[in-house]
Design a protein around this motif. Structure first.
Motif, PDB file in Angstrom:
ATOM      1  N   GLU A  91      19.474  15.387  23.255  1.00 37.06           N
ATOM      2  CA  GLU A  91      19.819  16.349  25.249  1.00 37.06           C
ATOM      3  C   GLU A  91      18.438  15.187  25.934  1.00 37.06           C
ATOM      4  O   GLU A  91      19.139  14.755  26.817  1.00 37.06           O
TER       5      GLU A  91
ATOM      6  N   VAL B  55      26.375   8.945  26.539  1.00 35.80           N
ATOM      7  CA  VAL B  55      26.030   9.395  27.474  1.00 35.80           C
ATOM      8  C   VAL B  55      26.518   8.227  28.968  1.00 35.80           C
ATOM      9  O   VAL B  55      26.772   8.469  30.209  1.00 35.80           O
TER      10      VAL B  55
ATOM     11  N   THR C 153      24.624  11.605  21.404  1.00 38.90           N
ATOM     12  CA  THR C 153      26.089  11.104  22.214  1.00 38.90           C
ATOM     13  C   THR C 153      26.220  10.209  23.057  1.00 38.90           C
ATOM     14  O   THR C 153      25.144   9.796  23.769  1.00 38.90           O
TER      15      THR C 153
ATOM     16  N   GLY D   2      30.707  11.330  26.404  1.00 36.44           N
ATOM     17  CA  GLY D   2      30.924  12.704  25.933  1.00 36.44           C
ATOM     18  C   GLY D   2      31.095  12.622  23.785  1.00 36.44           C
ATOM     19  O   GLY D   2      30.477  13.644  23.829  1.00 36.44           O
ATOM     20  N   ARG D   3      31.894  11.544  23.821  1.00 37.07           N
ATOM     21  CA  ARG D   3      31.224  11.518  22.096  1.00 37.07           C
ATOM     22  C   ARG D   3      30.256  11.556  21.440  1.00 37.07           C
ATOM     23  O   ARG D   3      29.912  10.808  21.832  1.00 37.07           O
TER      24      ARG D   3
END
Length: 390
Positions: free
Chosen positions: A292, A245, A243, A312-313
């Motif tokens: 995460e 960030v 992801t 966020g992609r």
């Protein structure tokens, strides 16, 4: 451009003055005309001057591998000595008059004693000057050799094969040269700042392992357009799925600098770029989180306006996410890549990286080897291979 040429002329003048100064203090002042050392020393200074010129020209010219390796060895051995020797001799200028006065006082006391021949002052003065010159020359040379040796032995161990690290793919296709590699030393970029302890730079090359297709007088004396370099504008691929960030895409691409002379004013601006923090140093960049809680992978010096993803992609490995540029703290277009324990570059600690499967040319375009789960050797040319090693 006129300012760059003036800068190049000034640096060349300083280098010429430094070599003349070395000849004066290490050869002319310590020997008599016609003596063997005067002849030998003169030849040595000319050879060292030629070595300096060779180093300045060979780097930008990107000669064949054998010549380039010789230039790298000459630069690493001679240039630090040149710097330390010049500084030591300048320090010796402070010591020189003190030694002369001390010897003059000692000579004067001796002259008051019996048996002192009349008219010996002038030869004695020449003898004292020669003694002082030789003392300062020997002391400066010793200090320079010690300083250069200490600098060479002060590096940390490199990242060898078989270690642990974040496993990634190379973020490109085709041939690229590895520079500032952790296989050379750690910290690979000479500092732990901004999470760069295990960072690596990749510069695109052609099948002859050259970073640009042409050379001109600007190659040796000034800057060059970034479009001249093979890397500029090439696709940068996601080295791993994850992801996005962080994204920054507001820095301009500046001109490239292969010239050692053009690097001097650039280095003087280093402090101002550091004061701007991550954006000033990394330029346009993005950060991918593998999970995460990390780890995180940063790709830096991207081309202005080329970033194709947003925060966020989700990205998949091999996805075209940006283009190679020359933004931030970059001397020529390249991809800077590093793994970190935090998405905040300003406080992140660098993590080792392992590249899955690639072909490597460690010593020129003739012979290659296939490697897996390691980092490329310094100055080796690499090409990513699909999949993982069998």
């Amino acid at each position: 451009m006129a300012l760059l040429l003036l800068n190049a002329a000034l640096i060349l003048s300083v280098l010429a003055a430094v070599h003349w100064y070395l000849y004066r203090r290490l050869v002319k002042d310590v020997s008599r005309a016609g003596s063997p050392w005067r002849r030998i020393g003169t030849v040595l200074v000319w050879l060292l001057s030629a070595t300096t010129a060779f180093v300045l020209v060979a780097g930008p010219a990107e000669p064949p591998f054998e010549v380039g390796s010789l230039a790298d060895r000459a630069a690493s051995a001679w240039l630090p000595v040149l710097l330390y020797l010049t500084l030591a001799l300048l320090l010796g200028e402070l010591v020189r008059p003190l030694l002369r006065r001390a010897l003059a006082r000692r000579s004067a006391r001796s002259a008051d004693g019996p048996g002192e021949a009349s008219g010996a002052a002038e030869p004695g003065d020449r003898s004292r000057r020669l003694f002082v010159a030789r003392t300062v020359a020997i002391g400066a040379t010793t200090l320079a050799a010690g300083g250069a040796a200490a600098g060479r032995s002060g590096g940390s161990p490199s990242q060898g094969p078989g270690g642990q690290g974040v496993e990634l793919s190379m973020p490109f296709t085709g041939l690229w040269r590895a520079r500032n590699s952790p296989a050379r030393k750690v910290p690979s970029h000479g500092t732990d700042l901004l999470g760069s302890r295990y960072a690596i730079d990749f510069i695109a090359v052609d099948d002859k392992h050259r970073t640009a297709g042409s050379r001109s007088w600007r190659t040796f004396l000034a800057t060059e357009p970034p479009e001249l370099f093979h890397a500029f504008g090439l696709p940068v691929l996601a080295p791993v799925g994850g992801t996005v960030v962080a994204v920054h895409d507001a820095e301009p691409d500046h001109e490239g600098r292969r010239s050692q002379l053009a690097l001097v004013p650039y280095m003087l601006g280093q402090a101002s770029r550091l004061r701007r923090g991550a954006n000033g140093v990394a330029g346009n960049h993005l950060i991918i989180s593998l999970s995460e809680s990390g780890p995180f992978v940063a790709l830096a010096h991207l081309k202005a306006g080329s970033v194709r993803v947003s925060v966020g992609r989700r990205v998949v490995e091999g996805q075209h996410i940006a283009d190679c540029g020359n933004s931030g703290n970059s001397t020529q277009p390249h991809v800077h890549m590093q793994a970190m324990d935090s998405a905040d570059i300003s406080v992140a600690r660098g993590l080792p990286m392992l590249f899955r499967h690639f072909r490597e040319w460690p010593s020129g375009p003739e012979h290659f080897r296939v490697r897996a789960r390691t980092v490329p050797e310094e100055e080796a040319v690499v090409e990513p291979l699909p999949g993982t090693a069998p």
